[in-house]
Design a protein around this motif. Structure first.
Motif, mmCIF file in Angstrom:
data_model
loop_
_atom_site.group_PDB
_atom_site.id
_atom_site.type_symbol
_atom_site.label_atom_id
_atom_site.label_comp_id
_atom_site.label_asym_id
_atom_site.label_seq_id
_atom_site.Cartn_x
_atom_site.Cartn_y
_atom_site.Cartn_z
ATOM 1 N N ARG A 131 116.749 -99.755 -27.478
ATOM 2 C CA ARG A 131 117.174 -101.079 -27.949
ATOM 3 C C ARG A 131 117.957 -101.820 -26.872
ATOM 4 N N GLY A 147 113.781 -113.065 -20.409
ATOM 5 C CA GLY A 147 112.560 -113.837 -20.591
ATOM 6 C C GLY A 147 111.284 -113.028 -20.548
ATOM 7 N N HIS A 148 111.383 -111.711 -20.645
ATOM 8 C CA HIS A 148 110.203 -110.862 -20.576
ATOM 9 C C HIS A 148 109.632 -110.582 -21.968
ATOM 10 N N GLU A 149 108.339 -110.324 -22.013
ATOM 11 C CA GLU A 149 107.694 -109.853 -23.242
ATOM 12 C C GLU A 149 107.769 -108.332 -23.246
ATOM 13 N N VAL A 150 108.316 -107.749 -24.304
ATOM 14 C CA VAL A 150 108.607 -106.317 -24.306
ATOM 15 C C VAL A 150 107.825 -105.608 -25.414
ATOM 16 N N ARG A 152 123.870 -102.934 -17.352
ATOM 17 C CA ARG A 152 122.974 -104.077 -17.537
ATOM 18 C C ARG A 152 122.600 -104.689 -16.195
ATOM 19 N N LYS A 192 105.046 -109.016 -18.961
ATOM 20 C CA LYS A 192 104.925 -108.046 -20.043
ATOM 21 C C LYS A 192 105.388 -106.666 -19.544
ATOM 22 N N LEU A 196 115.936 -107.046 -21.445
ATOM 23 C CA LEU A 196 114.693 -107.643 -20.960
ATOM 24 C C LEU A 196 114.351 -108.926 -21.711
ATOM 25 N N LEU A 197 114.606 -108.951 -23.009
ATOM 26 C CA LEU A 197 114.340 -110.164 -23.781
ATOM 27 C C LEU A 197 115.191 -111.325 -23.273
ATOM 28 N N ARG A 198 116.465 -111.053 -22.969
ATOM 29 C CA ARG A 198 117.332 -112.109 -22.436
ATOM 30 C C ARG A 198 116.838 -112.579 -21.070
ATOM 31 N N HIS A 206 115.532 -103.101 -24.349
ATOM 32 C CA HIS A 206 114.784 -104.170 -25.012
ATOM 33 C C HIS A 206 115.583 -105.478 -25.006
ATOM 34 N N ALA A 207 116.844 -105.403 -25.392
ATOM 35 C CA ALA A 207 117.690 -106.600 -25.477
ATOM 36 C C ALA A 207 117.888 -107.238 -24.098
#
Length: 203
Positions: A14, A24-27, A108, A2, A20-22, A17-18
């Protein structure tokens, strides 16, 4: 894992966010320092990525609050995002309690590498905490064994804290992790087997 991302710039927020989501994290997102502070107090996040310049509470003040005012069970790894280029500014951020920093604009790949490095630190910290818990448990068991242990004067059974009676061997194995091998001491050999031993030795 998290992660809380605090940045008042929508595009930057954003983007992080994008990425970290890729990964595998909860953001959890915050558009300013005050929102990030509320999220930190309400959630068990292990990492904070915060922009330095934000309204309400800037990144530097947010770092200081995390290190001095939050009573947390686990460590929070903090990465500062900053457009500042002066060395003394970066030193100031690290002195406030940040673990790492990324200069804007960032790539990135750099963000992924920095986050992965922080994740490794948190994994090591968790392993140390687990070892510490095991050590504390072992010390408590040793302390228990060093204290007064109720033992039956006849059968030698031991009473535990729940008022159950155990054989000496089972109690020691459960509380000290010791294994037993059985033998006969010279006194018992003579007491219980003396006549048989003498008879066996007689030609």
């Amino acid at each position: 894992m998290k992660v809380i991302v605090a940045d008042d710039e929508p595009v930057s927020r954003r983007l992080v966010h994008a990425i970290l989501l890729r990964g595998g994290h909860e953001v959890l997102l915050a558009e300013d320092g005050l929102k990030a502070w509320d999220l930190l107090r309400q959630n068990s996040a292990r990492m904070l990525i915060a922009d330095w310049m934000m309204p309400g509470i800037d990144g530097l003040e947010l770092v200081k609050r995390v290190r001095t005012q939050l009573d947390l069970d686990a460590y929070v790894y903090i990465i500062i995002l900053t457009a500042k280029q002066q060395r003394q500014d970066l030193v100031k951020g690290l002195e406030a309690g940040a673990d790492d920093y990324i200069r804007k604009p960032f790539s990135r790949d750099e963000l992924i590498l920095r986050v992965d490095a922080g994740k490794r630190v948190l994994q090591w910290e968790e392993q140390l905490r687990q070892k510490n818990r095991e050590l504390q448990k072992a010390l408590a068991e040793v302390k228990q064994l060093k204290g007064i242990i109720p033992i039956c004067m006849h059968c030698k059974k031991i009473r535990d804290d729940q008022n159950y009676w155990h054989q000496l061997e089972s109690y020691m194995m459960a509380n000290a992790g010791a294994d037993f091998s059985h033998g006969i001491c010279p006194e018992c050999l003579d007491k219980y087997y003396g006549d048989k031993t003498a008879a066996a030795e007689t030609p």
